[in-house]
Design a protein around this motif. Sequence first.
Motif, PDB file in Angstrom:
ATOM      1  N   GLY A   8       0.790  -1.228   0.000  1.00 36.22           N
ATOM      2  CA  GLY A   8       0.000   0.000   0.000  1.00 36.22           C
ATOM      3  C   GLY A   8       0.814   1.266   0.000  1.00 36.22           C
ATOM      4  N   ALA A   9       2.150   1.160   0.045  1.00 37.93           N
ATOM      5  CA  ALA A   9       2.983   2.363   0.113  1.00 37.93           C
ATOM      6  C   ALA A   9       2.785   3.253  -1.109  1.00 37.93           C
ATOM      7  N   VAL A  10       2.700   2.644  -2.286  1.00 35.84           N
ATOM      8  CA  VAL A  10       2.535   3.438  -3.511  1.00 35.84           C
ATOM      9  C   VAL A  10       1.182   4.138  -3.508  1.00 35.84           C
ATOM     10  N   ASP A  11       0.135   3.415  -3.118  1.00 38.83           N
ATOM     11  CA  ASP A  11      -1.209   4.004  -3.121  1.00 38.83           C
ATOM     12  C   ASP A  11      -1.295   5.178  -2.149  1.00 38.83           C
ATOM     13  N   VAL A  12      -0.762   5.003  -0.952  1.00 37.49           N
ATOM     14  CA  VAL A  12      -0.817   6.069   0.052  1.00 37.49           C
ATOM     15  C   VAL A  12       0.034   7.251  -0.403  1.00 37.49           C
ATOM     16  N   ALA A  13       1.227   6.983  -0.901  1.00 38.41           N
ATOM     17  CA  ALA A  13       2.108   8.063  -1.351  1.00 38.41           C
ATOM     18  C   ALA A  13       1.454   8.853  -2.476  1.00 38.41           C
ATOM     19  N   ALA A  14       0.818   8.167  -3.421  1.00 37.84           N
ATOM     20  CA  ALA A  14       0.164   8.864  -4.525  1.00 37.84           C
ATOM     21  C   ALA A  14      -0.955   9.764  -4.007  1.00 37.84           C
ATOM     22  N   ASP A  15      -1.721   9.294  -3.045  1.00 39.01           N
ATOM     23  CA  ASP A  15      -2.798  10.110  -2.467  1.00 39.01           C
ATOM     24  C   ASP A  15      -2.228  11.355  -1.776  1.00 39.01           C
ATOM     25  N   LEU A  16      -1.113  11.192  -1.060  1.00 42.68           N
ATOM     26  CA  LEU A  16      -0.483  12.328  -0.380  1.00 42.68           C
ATOM     27  C   LEU A  16       0.024  13.346  -1.387  1.00 42.68           C
ATOM     28  N   LEU A  17       0.578  12.881  -2.483  1.00 39.14           N
ATOM     29  CA  LEU A  17       1.093  13.790  -3.513  1.00 39.14           C
ATOM     30  C   LEU A  17      -0.046  14.514  -4.221  1.00 39.14           C
ATOM     31  N   GLU A  18      -1.158  13.824  -4.432  1.00 40.20           N
ATOM     32  CA  GLU A  18      -2.319  14.501  -5.019  1.00 40.20           C
ATOM     33  C   GLU A  18      -2.790  15.627  -4.103  1.00 40.20           C
ATOM     34  N   ARG A  19      -2.747  15.377  -2.812  1.00 41.29           N
ATOM     35  CA  ARG A  19      -3.156  16.423  -1.871  1.00 41.29           C
ATOM     36  C   ARG A  19      -2.208  17.618  -1.939  1.00 41.29           C
ATOM     37  N   ALA A  20      -0.899  17.343  -2.027  1.00 40.60           N
ATOM     38  CA  ALA A  20       0.077  18.421  -2.158  1.00 40.60           C
ATOM     39  C   ALA A  20      -0.196  19.254  -3.397  1.00 40.60           C
ATOM     40  N   LEU A  21      -0.522  18.603  -4.509  1.00 41.55           N
ATOM     41  CA  LEU A  21      -0.744  19.326  -5.761  1.00 41.55           C
ATOM     42  C   LEU A  21      -2.062  20.081  -5.762  1.00 41.55           C
ATOM     43  N   ARG A  22      -3.040  19.622  -4.999  1.00 41.60           N
ATOM     44  CA  ARG A  22      -4.263  20.416  -4.863  1.00 41.60           C
ATOM     45  C   ARG A  22      -3.975  21.730  -4.156  1.00 41.60           C
ATOM     46  N   GLU A  42       6.611  15.574 -10.104  1.00 40.92           N
ATOM     47  CA  GLU A  42       7.550  14.606 -10.683  1.00 40.92           C
ATOM     48  C   GLU A  42       7.452  13.245  -9.995  1.00 40.92           C
ATOM     49  N   LYS A  43       7.339  13.257  -8.669  1.00 39.32           N
ATOM     50  CA  LYS A  43       7.227  11.983  -7.944  1.00 39.32           C
ATOM     51  C   LYS A  43       5.916  11.291  -8.272  1.00 39.32           C
ATOM     52  N   LEU A  44       4.833  12.063  -8.350  1.00 41.21           N
ATOM     53  CA  LEU A  44       3.535  11.457  -8.660  1.00 41.21           C
ATOM     54  C   LEU A  44       3.548  10.858 -10.064  1.00 41.21           C
ATOM     55  N   VAL A  45       4.132  11.566 -11.019  1.00 39.37           N
ATOM     56  CA  VAL A  45       4.233  11.024 -12.377  1.00 39.37           C
ATOM     57  C   VAL A  45       4.985   9.694 -12.363  1.00 39.37           C
ATOM     58  N   HIS A  83       3.203   6.254 -13.405  1.00 42.43           N
ATOM     59  CA  HIS A  83       3.787   5.608 -14.582  1.00 42.43           C
ATOM     60  C   HIS A  83       4.120   4.149 -14.260  1.00 42.43           C
ATOM     61  N   ALA A  84       4.852   3.951 -13.168  1.00 48.26           N
ATOM     62  CA  ALA A  84       5.259   2.586 -12.791  1.00 48.26           C
ATOM     63  C   ALA A  84       4.052   1.730 -12.433  1.00 48.26           C
ATOM     64  N   LEU A 106      -2.576   6.115 -16.067  1.00 50.22           N
ATOM     65  CA  LEU A 106      -1.844   6.665 -17.213  1.00 50.22           C
ATOM     66  C   LEU A 106      -2.487   7.939 -17.749  1.00 50.22           C
ATOM     67  N   ILE A 107      -3.800   8.055 -17.650  1.00 49.14           N
ATOM     68  CA  ILE A 107      -4.454   9.312 -18.039  1.00 49.14           C
ATOM     69  C   ILE A 107      -3.989  10.439 -17.129  1.00 49.14           C
ATOM     70  N   ARG A 108      -3.944  10.161 -15.833  1.00 46.53           N
ATOM     71  CA  ARG A 108      -3.492  11.191 -14.884  1.00 46.53           C
ATOM     72  C   ARG A 108      -2.018  11.531 -15.106  1.00 46.53           C
ATOM     73  N   ALA A 109      -1.188  10.502 -15.302  1.00 47.88           N
ATOM     74  CA  ALA A 109       0.239  10.744 -15.544  1.00 47.88           C
ATOM     75  C   ALA A 109       0.445  11.578 -16.801  1.00 47.88           C
ATOM     76  N   ALA A 110      -0.308  11.278 -17.861  1.00 46.91           N
ATOM     77  CA  ALA A 110      -0.172  12.026 -19.110  1.00 46.91           C
ATOM     78  C   ALA A 110      -0.623  13.471 -18.945  1.00 46.91           C
ATOM     79  N   SER A 111      -1.615  13.707 -18.096  1.00 45.44           N
ATOM     80  CA  SER A 111      -2.063  15.090 -17.869  1.00 45.44           C
ATOM     81  C   SER A 111      -0.999  15.894 -17.127  1.00 45.44           C
ATOM     82  N   LEU A 112      -0.225  15.217 -16.281  1.00 45.22           N
ATOM     83  CA  LEU A 112       0.823  15.890 -15.518  1.00 45.22           C
ATOM     84  C   LEU A 112       2.107  16.044 -16.321  1.00 45.22           C
ATOM     85  N   GLU A 113       2.371  15.096 -17.228  1.00 48.53           N
ATOM     86  CA  GLU A 113       3.622  15.110 -17.999  1.00 48.53           C
ATOM     87  C   GLU A 113       3.321  14.767 -19.461  1.00 48.53           C
ATOM     88  N   PRO A 114       2.730  15.720 -20.201  1.00 49.80           N
ATOM     89  CA  PRO A 114       2.326  15.414 -21.579  1.00 49.80           C
ATOM     90  C   PRO A 114       3.485  15.190 -22.541  1.00 49.80           C
TER      91      PRO A 114
END
Length: 300
Positions: A123-137, A147-150, A154-155, A173-181
């Motif tokens: 669950g580390a990846v899932d939790v980390a991604a949620d925390l990064l989404e909060r930072a970007l909001r 960059e970390k969220l992408v 991606h992985a 991948l849709i979210r990653a592409a929106s962040l890093e087109p």
Amino acid sequence: MATILEALTLALDLHLAGRFGEAQELYARILDAEPDQPDALHYLGVLAGQIGHGDFGLTLIDKAIALRPEAADIRANRANLLRGLNRLDEAEAGYRRALALRPDFAEAWTDRAFARHGRGDTGAVDVAADLLERALRIEPSLDPAREKLVALLHARGRLRLETGQVMPALVDLIRAASLEPQDVDIAFLLGNALFAAGLRADSVIAFRNALALVPDFLSAALNLGIALAATNRPDDALVPLRHAVRIDPAHPAARDTLALALRSLGRAAEADALTMPTAEPAPMPRPAGKRPSPRRSRKI
């Protein structure tokens, strides 16, 4: 004679410029004059961690926290030192304390995500991604969080696609592409996920994007041709398929797919010409594929 504030400003400028020795000397002189100066204790503690003396840095920062217990930035930097010492559980607790004091502290949400991901548990990846989404909001332009969220999406998207989890992969991948087109590999994987999900017309757009980013990306040209054929555009499919063969004339999948497309259009003679052996040896194949997009390194 410079005031404490002026000396601190100069020391911090030196620190941020990477002139650690001069900054350290100036912080020490400030503390000689005022031993309980919390900013000097704090910044000198951060500097100590940056030069490999994390335990000493913690001692200094603990003194600063005793003087300013409500300072979220000091608590976040203490957690950073703990993370640098690989004391990840303590670091996460420290970030939580900082965020309780300042919930809109985007950098602390980001650093907490780094600590959480570093643990590598279920669950580390899932939790980390949620925390990064909060930072970007909170701060959409925060590059370390983006960059970390992408990288995480991606992985995770690639892994999910490879294990048949098509729809979750598509979300990632849709979210990653929106962040890093401009990331060609993400664009290509997104095309594959869209195709696998039955969204063939959308996959055409993704493969075109990948090919626009890297014109000699053989796999993107090949998959674009396949996607166009799957959307009942066989004539259009010939263009990227011919391009794939031009990129690597010896690539069997490129030649065979183009031949199949030609036969579907009743152009058997052209298809046969592709599959006939030639008198001249074929050129050595070049590896087709991804080109990594440039990344900015994360600031310390």
